[in-house]
Design a protein around this motif. Structure first.
Motif: not given
Ligand code: WT7
Length: 664
Positions: A470-476
């Motif tokens: 539930g944490k934002p992923t890194k770009a791409r």
């Protein structure tokens, strides 16, 4: 050899970026040397997006003025019973007033709907005529005893009476539930019974590839197993029709009697249900997604404007069937609320010839064209000559929806239909979201496209990609797309099953809406939807649950157990494969395989397409007896098995492997 899964991340590195915009209505490819901000965020989009998240109250209050309310709402958003969000509390609004009555003064004589079928027969309805037809139909419904809140099941092909019937229901506050005419008996029975529909509206038949498809027969069978249905309203198309004296009423008879009657739109609450539309989830039972007059009405109105930028001289051709949400929102409610002209085509794209759609674009001067990747892939195979044979110069905007579009299809569409000039809006959304969520927004000056990306979220859409925690992923980095706050078009719930609503959409991650799709977001904030993250298939863009298919298979006398999975298909995107354990006394045979496939098609509908059925003596299961579909999928698609520590019996895998190898 199996086709690789559609990989949008790969595509990103293959393609150069395209920058498209309009200047004085002419389209240009933007020079790359402009600063990034100026290329991507045209002022209206950027401003609106920011405002929608920073000052939502003010933003929605202003946006709500774009439709007409019988009386104003007192509160923009009620979150007190989250996640059952309710929009525009206390407001009175009827979507049909905005779709019909509102236009009578300004565009009463403008065409609302053009209709054409395979044979080239055509009809058209101006806003005034449509208004009249809807009023008469509403009168009939009232005469049949249909009241506010009653459910009406509509089983009609893409004929003008379909939107007329929907609008007539909505006008009197009844709740319509349209069932796609490609669904068969069992699907219809389940939907009638779940919705407890009082009335069914149908017609004798439709014509597909020159052949009659009997619809009334399916209803006759279904209604015999649906105790709530009191009457069946039958729209006559030709002389061939059999009526059940006690139950069936003929539309043509009633309409004559109804004459030209005006039926005032019901003074519906913003939060009154407008329709139920069933869609597939991860269990066998389809979910009744329902939407409301106010929030859904405003969301479809706004998104139509923002994405398709429909103006008065536009002809909008959406090739979807109204039996799916794409047709509900962008043939009926969105375009009509915007006073636009839509073209409805009752037929398939490649009959009588693979240029049927291009013929229509030329004939009607279509300006905005919206279709699915599957349709593009189907037409691609016939070659570009069929497109070239037609003058498509009226087109100004193209759209795609329903499934991820693969690079080859995107390029073909862009080059041949768009003449390497037109933007393609790749609109990501769902039955549940009511309207488009992620896409370029030409109507807000944002034409910025990256091939293979869906684009930026629409104003009001707070989208993010989360990892398993539930944490934002890194770009791409691949994760799950989530929507972090409600928007007006959010489903109101699952009909009759509030728990399922909470469990399906709000329990994977606390407090955020979980759509069930994999996605990545790049460093510019563009979203790329990668496909379903659950047991839901997209066969030719049609959403169907693997469990639904399994339930039908095991209802066949020969089948003891089954596991259904999806595998990639070059045209349909995905197709079904089943591993089946037969009951004692049944032997595997090609004949049985064929009859099982036939059985599923007859029961659920021809939209279920199999690439194969494998007969096995046991299925891979966990020690607690759960079928391991993941393992079945890996074996059938020839991928590594992953963790098999919970597998009860390894020999089940060996057997399946052997059978799959024998076949290929
Ligand atoms: C699922 C929803 C939305 C109207 C038609 C389908 C997939 C939809 C896209 C797109 C990638 C897409 C998703 C979504 N999907 N549009 N442009 N790019 N995937 O509605 O039957 O409710 O299906 O369709 O997987 O979750 P639906």
């Amino acid at each position: 050899a199996p086709l690789p899964f559609i990989n949008r991340q790969n595509m990103l590195t293959l393609e150069i970026l395209l920058y498209l915009t309009t200047i004085n209505n002419k389209r240009f490819i933007m020079p790359e040397n402009l600063p990034f901000e100026e290329r991507y965020y045209q002022p209206p989009y950027k401003q609106l997006y920011r405002e929608s998240l920073e000052e939502p109250e003010k933003f929605w209050l202003r946006m709500s003025e774009e439709i007409e309310w019988f009386s104003p709402f007192q509160k923009v958003l009620d979150e007190s019973n989250a996640p059952f969000y309710r929009w525009f509390i206390g407001g009175k609004v009827n979507i049909t007033y905005n779709a019909l009555d509102r236009h009578l003064k300004t565009r009463g004589n403008k065409v609302a709907i053009y209709w054409e079928n395979e044979k080239g027969e055509s009809r058209s309805l101006t806003y005034f005529q449509l208004y009249n037809e809807v009023n008469r139909f509403a009168k009939i419904l009232q005469d049949l005893g249909i009241q506010k809140g009653d459910r009406v099941l509509i089983y009609l092909p893409l004929m003008p009476e379909l939107p007329i019937a929907m609008l007539a229901c909505a006008r009197i506050g009844a709740i319509h539930s349209v069932v796609f005419s490609g669904f068969s008996t069992q699907a219809v029975i389940d939907r009638i019974n779940d919705a407890k529909a009082k009335l069914v509206i149908t017609t004798s038949h439709t014509v597909r590839r020159g052949k009659r498809v009997e619809l009334k027969r399916i209803i006759d069978e279904a209604v015999s197993q649906a105790p709530t249905v009191e009457k069946v309203l039958v729209i006559k198309r030709d002389e061939e029709i059999e009526l059940n004296e006690e139950r069936d009423v003929l539309y043509q008879d009633l309409i004559k009697r109804a004459g030209y009657k005006k039926v005032e739109p019901e003074n519906t609450d913003s939060t009154d249900p407008l329709f139920i539309l069933y869609t597939s989830g991860t269990t066998g039972k389809p979910k009744g997604i329902y939407h409301l007059h106010g929030g859904y009405g405003l969301w479809t109105h706004l998104t139509t404007k923002w994405v398709f930028d429909l103006r008065d001289d536009d002809i909008f051709f959406n090739t979807a069937d109204i039996g799916w949400i794409t047709g509900h929102s962008y043939i009926v409610y969105g375009p009509l609320q915007n006073g636009a002209t839509v073209l409805m085509y009752e037929g398939v794209p490649d009959y009588p010839n693979p240029d049927r759609w291009w013929e229509l674009v030329e004939k009607y001067g279509v300006t905005v064209f919206y279709t699915s990747p599957t349709a593009i892939r189907t037409l691609m195979r016939y070659g570009e000559e069929w497109v070239k044979a037609h003058d498509l110069s009226t087109l100004r905007l193209l759209g795609s929806v329903g499934e991820p579009i693969n690079p080859e299809a995107w390029r073909w569409y862009f080059k041949n239909v768009g003449k390497s000039q037109l933007p393609i809006v790749d609109t990501w959304w769902q039955t549940e979201t009511g309207g488009i969520m992620i896409s370029a927004t030409p109507g807000l000056g944002n034409y910025m496209l990256k091939p293979s990306a869906n684009g930026l979220p629409l104003p009001g859409v707070d989208a993010e990609v989360f990892d398993e925690e539930g944490k934002p992923t890194k770009a791409r980095e691949k994760g799950y797309i989530v929507i972090k706050r409600p928007w007006p078009g959010i489903l109101a719930g699952v009909w009759g099953d509030p728990e399922r609503y909470v469990k399906t959409y709000f329990s994977k991650f606390q407090g955020v809406y979980y759509p069930g799709d994999y996605a990545v977001k790049d460093e510019d904030g563009f979203f790329y939807i990668l496909g379903r993250a659950d047991e839901v298939l997209k066969i030719a863009g049609h959403r169907i649950g693997t469990r639904e298919i399994e339930d039908v298979l095991i209802s066949h006398p020969a089948v003891a157990e089954s596991a259904v999975i999806g595998i990639p298909d070059p045209v349909r995107g995905e197709v079904a494969v089943a591993a089946v354990v037969l009951k004692q006394g049944y032997q595997p045979s090609d004949e049985l395989r064929k009859s099982l496939i036939e059985y599923v098609k007859n029961t659920l509908g021809p939209i279920v397409v199999f690439s194969g059925i494998y007969f096995v003596t046991k299925l891979p299961k966990t020690r607690s007896g759960k079928i391991m579909r993941r393992v079945v999928r890996s074996v059938i698609s020839g991928q590594s098995l992953g963790d098999t520590s919970t597998l009860e019996d390894e020999t089940s895998v060996d057997e399946l492997k052997k059978i799959v190898e024998e076949f290929s």
